[in-house]
Design a protein around this motif. Sequence first.
Motif, mmCIF file in Angstrom:
data_model
loop_
_atom_site.group_PDB
_atom_site.id
_atom_site.type_symbol
_atom_site.label_atom_id
_atom_site.label_comp_id
_atom_site.label_asym_id
_atom_site.label_seq_id
_atom_site.Cartn_x
_atom_site.Cartn_y
_atom_site.Cartn_z
ATOM 1 N N ASN A 394 0.843 -1.209 0.000
ATOM 2 C CA ASN A 394 0.000 0.000 0.000
ATOM 3 C C ASN A 394 0.875 1.254 0.000
ATOM 4 O O ASN A 394 0.612 2.208 -0.737
ATOM 5 N N ALA A 395 1.930 1.256 0.836
ATOM 6 C CA ALA A 395 2.801 2.431 0.949
ATOM 7 C C ALA A 395 3.410 2.752 -0.419
ATOM 8 O O ALA A 395 3.398 3.908 -0.858
ATOM 9 N N VAL A 396 3.899 1.707 -1.102
ATOM 10 C CA VAL A 396 4.508 1.946 -2.427
ATOM 11 C C VAL A 396 3.440 2.434 -3.408
ATOM 12 O O VAL A 396 3.646 3.375 -4.168
ATOM 13 N N LYS A 397 2.256 1.793 -3.294
ATOM 14 C CA LYS A 397 1.170 2.115 -4.239
ATOM 15 C C LYS A 397 0.717 3.570 -4.084
ATOM 16 O O LYS A 397 0.472 4.265 -5.069
ATOM 17 N N PHE A 398 0.602 4.036 -2.815
ATOM 18 C CA PHE A 398 0.016 5.359 -2.584
ATOM 19 C C PHE A 398 1.057 6.462 -2.336
ATOM 20 O O PHE A 398 0.719 7.518 -1.823
ATOM 21 N N GLY A 423 3.282 9.426 1.371
ATOM 22 C CA GLY A 423 2.331 9.382 0.261
ATOM 23 C C GLY A 423 1.119 10.294 0.418
ATOM 24 O O GLY A 423 1.168 11.286 1.162
ATOM 25 N N ILE A 424 0.035 9.879 -0.240
ATOM 26 C CA ILE A 424 -1.144 10.764 -0.327
ATOM 27 C C ILE A 424 -1.904 10.890 0.995
ATOM 28 O O ILE A 424 -2.748 11.768 1.143
ATOM 29 N N GLY A 425 -1.624 10.006 1.953
ATOM 30 C CA GLY A 425 -2.294 10.097 3.259
ATOM 31 C C GLY A 425 -3.764 9.689 3.201
ATOM 32 O O GLY A 425 -4.301 9.421 2.122
ATOM 33 N N ILE A 426 -4.380 9.650 4.372
ATOM 34 C CA ILE A 426 -5.785 9.214 4.470
ATOM 35 C C ILE A 426 -6.551 10.236 5.315
ATOM 36 O O ILE A 426 -6.156 10.528 6.440
ATOM 37 N N PHE A 438 -13.537 -4.420 2.273
ATOM 38 C CA PHE A 438 -13.948 -3.663 1.079
ATOM 39 C C PHE A 438 -14.044 -2.172 1.348
ATOM 40 O O PHE A 438 -14.896 -1.486 0.809
ATOM 41 N N SER A 439 -13.178 -1.680 2.266
ATOM 42 C CA SER A 439 -13.226 -0.253 2.533
ATOM 43 C C SER A 439 -12.100 0.408 1.754
ATOM 44 O O SER A 439 -10.929 0.094 1.953
ATOM 45 N N GLN A 440 -12.516 1.261 0.863
ATOM 46 C CA GLN A 440 -11.506 2.011 0.118
ATOM 47 C C GLN A 440 -11.808 3.488 0.273
ATOM 48 O O GLN A 440 -12.968 3.901 0.268
ATOM 49 N N VAL A 441 -10.742 4.256 0.484
ATOM 50 C CA VAL A 441 -10.919 5.672 0.790
ATOM 51 C C VAL A 441 -11.668 6.383 -0.335
ATOM 52 O O VAL A 441 -12.548 7.172 -0.125
ATOM 53 N N ASP A 442 -11.352 6.047 -1.547
ATOM 54 C CA ASP A 442 -11.930 6.763 -2.672
ATOM 55 C C ASP A 442 -12.013 5.778 -3.839
ATOM 56 O O ASP A 442 -10.988 5.243 -4.274
ATOM 57 N N GLY A 450 -5.895 0.115 -8.427
ATOM 58 C CA GLY A 450 -6.258 -1.294 -8.310
ATOM 59 C C GLY A 450 -6.386 -1.687 -6.839
ATOM 60 O O GLY A 450 -6.300 -0.844 -5.954
ATOM 61 N N GLY A 451 -6.610 -2.943 -6.557
ATOM 62 C CA GLY A 451 -6.718 -3.401 -5.160
ATOM 63 C C GLY A 451 -8.122 -3.870 -4.847
ATOM 64 O O GLY A 451 -9.081 -3.451 -5.477
ATOM 65 N N SER A 452 -8.208 -4.740 -3.862
ATOM 66 C CA SER A 452 -9.491 -5.364 -3.532
ATOM 67 C C SER A 452 -10.188 -4.695 -2.354
ATOM 68 O O SER A 452 -11.370 -4.911 -2.118
ATOM 69 N N GLY A 453 -9.443 -3.911 -1.581
ATOM 70 C CA GLY A 453 -10.042 -3.335 -0.369
ATOM 71 C C GLY A 453 -10.094 -4.345 0.756
ATOM 72 O O GLY A 453 -10.795 -4.164 1.733
ATOM 73 N N LEU A 454 -9.343 -5.433 0.617
ATOM 74 C CA LEU A 454 -9.340 -6.473 1.660
ATOM 75 C C LEU A 454 -8.034 -6.503 2.436
ATOM 76 O O LEU A 454 -7.977 -7.085 3.514
ATOM 77 N N GLY A 455 -6.987 -5.879 1.890
ATOM 78 C CA GLY A 455 -5.646 -5.983 2.482
ATOM 79 C C GLY A 455 -5.618 -5.589 3.950
ATOM 80 O O GLY A 455 -5.100 -6.330 4.791
ATOM 81 N N LEU A 456 -6.195 -4.421 4.300
ATOM 82 C CA LEU A 456 -6.133 -3.958 5.695
ATOM 83 C C LEU A 456 -7.019 -4.799 6.603
ATOM 84 O O LEU A 456 -6.664 -5.066 7.746
ATOM 85 N N ALA A 457 -8.181 -5.246 6.060
ATOM 86 C CA ALA A 457 -9.070 -6.101 6.868
ATOM 87 C C ALA A 457 -8.363 -7.414 7.189
ATOM 88 O O ALA A 457 -8.427 -7.899 8.330
ATOM 89 N N ILE A 458 -7.662 -7.977 6.189
ATOM 90 C CA ILE A 458 -6.916 -9.224 6.420
ATOM 91 C C ILE A 458 -5.802 -8.974 7.441
ATOM 92 O O ILE A 458 -5.619 -9.741 8.390
HETATM 93 P P1 ADP Z 1 -6.566 -2.137 -1.251
HETATM 94 O O1 ADP Z 1 -6.453 -3.507 -1.798
HETATM 95 O O2 ADP Z 1 -7.614 -1.318 -1.897
HETATM 96 O O3 ADP Z 1 -5.263 -1.445 -1.085
HETATM 97 P P2 ADP Z 1 -6.536 -2.101 1.588
HETATM 98 O O4 ADP Z 1 -7.474 -2.694 2.595
HETATM 99 O O5 ADP Z 1 -5.127 -2.528 1.685
HETATM 100 O O6 ADP Z 1 -7.151 -2.406 0.201
HETATM 101 O O7 ADP Z 1 -6.617 -0.552 1.749
HETATM 102 C C1 ADP Z 1 -7.860 0.083 1.821
HETATM 103 C C2 ADP Z 1 -7.763 1.524 1.397
HETATM 104 O O8 ADP Z 1 -7.024 2.261 2.342
HETATM 105 C C3 ADP Z 1 -6.992 1.742 0.110
HETATM 106 O O9 ADP Z 1 -7.847 1.554 -0.999
HETATM 107 C C4 ADP Z 1 -6.554 3.183 0.273
HETATM 108 O O10 ADP Z 1 -7.608 4.048 -0.069
HETATM 109 C C5 ADP Z 1 -6.280 3.314 1.746
HETATM 110 N N1 ADP Z 1 -4.861 3.129 2.092
HETATM 111 C C6 ADP Z 1 -4.254 2.025 2.584
HETATM 112 N N2 ADP Z 1 -2.942 2.218 2.815
HETATM 113 C C7 ADP Z 1 -2.667 3.493 2.425
HETATM 114 C C8 ADP Z 1 -1.477 4.325 2.421
HETATM 115 N N3 ADP Z 1 -0.284 3.872 2.827
HETATM 116 N N4 ADP Z 1 -1.614 5.580 1.976
HETATM 117 C C9 ADP Z 1 -2.817 6.047 1.575
HETATM 118 N N5 ADP Z 1 -3.958 5.343 1.552
HETATM 119 C C10 ADP Z 1 -3.901 4.064 1.980
#
Ligand code: ADP
Length: 492
Positions: A394-398, A423-426, A438-442, A450-458
Motif C-alpha cells: 500500500n505504501a509503495v502504491k500510494f 504518500g497521499i495520506g488518508i 472492502f473499505s476504500q478511501v476513494d 487497483g486493489g481489492s479493499g481487503l488488504g487492511l481487513a486481512i
Molecule cells: P486495497 O487492496 O484497496 O489497497 P486495503 O485494505 O489494503 O485495500 O486498503 C484500503 C484503502 O485504504 C486503500 O484503498 C486506500 O484508499 C487506503 N490506504 C491504505 N494504505 C494506504 C497508504 N499507505 N496511503 C494512503 N492510503 C492508503
Amino acid sequence: MKTSDNEERLLLFIEQAPVAIAMFDRDMRYLSASRRWRNDYGLGERDLYGRSHYEIFPEISDAWKAVHRRGLAGEVVAAEEESFVRADGSIQWLRWQVQPWFETCGAIGGIIIFSEDISKRKQAEQAKRESEEEFRVLSEAMPQLVWASDVHGRADYFNSRWFEYTGQSFEDAKNLGWLSALHPEDVVRTQEAWTEAVSKGGVYEVQYRLKGKDGAYRWFLSRGVPRRGDSAKIERWIGTCTDISAQKDLEEVLQAAREAAEDASRAKSEFLVTMSHEIRTPMTIFMGAIQHLLEIDQNPEHRQLLDMADAAAQRLLTLIDDILDFSRIEARKINIDAVAFDLRACVNEVVRIFSLAAQEKNLVLDTEVASEVPERVIGDPKRLGQILVNLVGNAVKFTHAGEIHVGVRTAGEALEFRVTDTGIGIPLEKHPRLFERFSQVDSSLTRRYGGSGLGLAISKGLVELMGGNISVQSEAGKGSCFRFTLPLRLPV
Ligand code: ADP
C-alpha cells in the motif's frame, strides 16, 4: 390533725416517690404530693397542705369526683390507659389508680391517687401504627409483588398483588410456603440465594419464575433488603418481585437473532472459503495453459493478448487469495504457526519484493530493526510477511515521491512494527472504517491504483489472531504511518 408514725412514714414516702402520687383526707384536702405530681399538675412549690384539690382545680369533672367518692367508700378504682383532653386541646394519656388509705383504727382516712402520664408511650405506639399503615398503603400502591419476612427468613407479609398473581392465600404463602409457587428448576437456586443473604445480611437478589394462578410461569426479579433495628441488628426483611418477562423475552429474541446472524455469517464465510478454493484450481490450470502457450507461440500479436490474459489472471488469483484469506479469518479457519524464525530476514525479504517497484517510482525504501530486537523470535513468519506485504505494498502504491520506512522495535512485552510513507495520506474521517472489509478511501483511487479493499481487513484479522493490535496515523496529503504490535516470544 394528729398523725401516727406510720402515716408520717407514708407521707414522706409519697413526697419522695418518683411517680405522680398524692394523698388526701376524706375532704379531698392534700396531705402530701410527690414532686412528680406537683410538676404534672403545675403546682410548683406551693404549700398544699390542708388545701382542697377541688378548690385548687375548680374545673375538675364530675366523673373524677365520682371516682374519688368510690375510693372514699373503700373501692380501688383504676384504669390502665385513659385519654383526657387537656385545656390546650391536646390529648393526654394516663394510667391511674385511686385507693383508700386507712387510719390505725381501721377507718378510711382518705384516698391516695396515683397517676402516670403515658402520653409519650402512646404517641410512640401511634407513630409505629401510622408508619406500619404507610408501609401497607405504599406496598398496596406498588405494581410489584411485595413481601416481608422475619429475621430468619420466614415470610409473614405479602401485598394483595402477591395473592392476586399467585392465587395463594396468606396461609399457603407464609413462612416458606411461597416457594411452592416457584418453578421447580428455580427452587434450589432461590433457596441458596435466600439462605446466603439471610446468613450474610446482604442484599438478596435473584431471578426466578413464579407460577400465576392461571398456571403459566412468568419471570420475576426478586430483591430484598434487611431492615436493621437501633442496634444495627437485622430485624426484618422487606422485598419486591418485579415482572421482567417482557425483558427476558426480548433478551431471548435478541440472543436468537445474534446466533442466527453468527450462523449466517459463518455459513457465508464457509461458502466463500469453498468457492474461492474451487475457483483457484481451474485458475491455476488456466494460467499454466497461458504460460505454456507463451512458450510455444512466437506470434507477437498472440503474445500480446496472452500477456494481457496472464496479467488479468494474476490479478484475479490475488483477489481470490485475498477473499480466501479473509473468509478463513472470519470463519476462524486459519492456523497460526508458532515456529522460531529470523525476524530481520523476514522483514528484508518483504522489502526485497518491493525494491524494484520503489526504484521505478524513485522512492527510498529502507528498514531499521532496533538492536534490542532479538535475532530469532517465535511466531508465524508467513503471516507476518503477509501483513508486511500488505502495508508496504500500500505504501509503495500510494506514494509518489519521498520515502518509505519499515521499522521494528520492542515495546514492553511486544514487538512494534511501523510502516511509514510520505504518500497521499488518508483523511481523518476515513479512519474509523479503514480496517473494515472492502473499505476504500476513494473508489476513483481504486480505478487508478487497483486493489481489492481487503488488504487492511486481512492484516487486522491476522494481527488480532496473533494477539496484537493495529492502528494508523495519517492525514490527507501528509503521508501515513501504520503501526502494529505482536506479543514478543523468544525461543527457549
Ligand atoms: P486495497 O487492496 O484497496 O489497497 P486495503 O485494505 O489494503 O485495500 O486498503 C484500503 C484503502 O485504504 C486503500 O484503498 C486506500 O484508499 C487506503 N490506504 C491504505 N494504505 C494506504 C497508504 N499507505 N496511503 C494512503 N492510503 C492508503
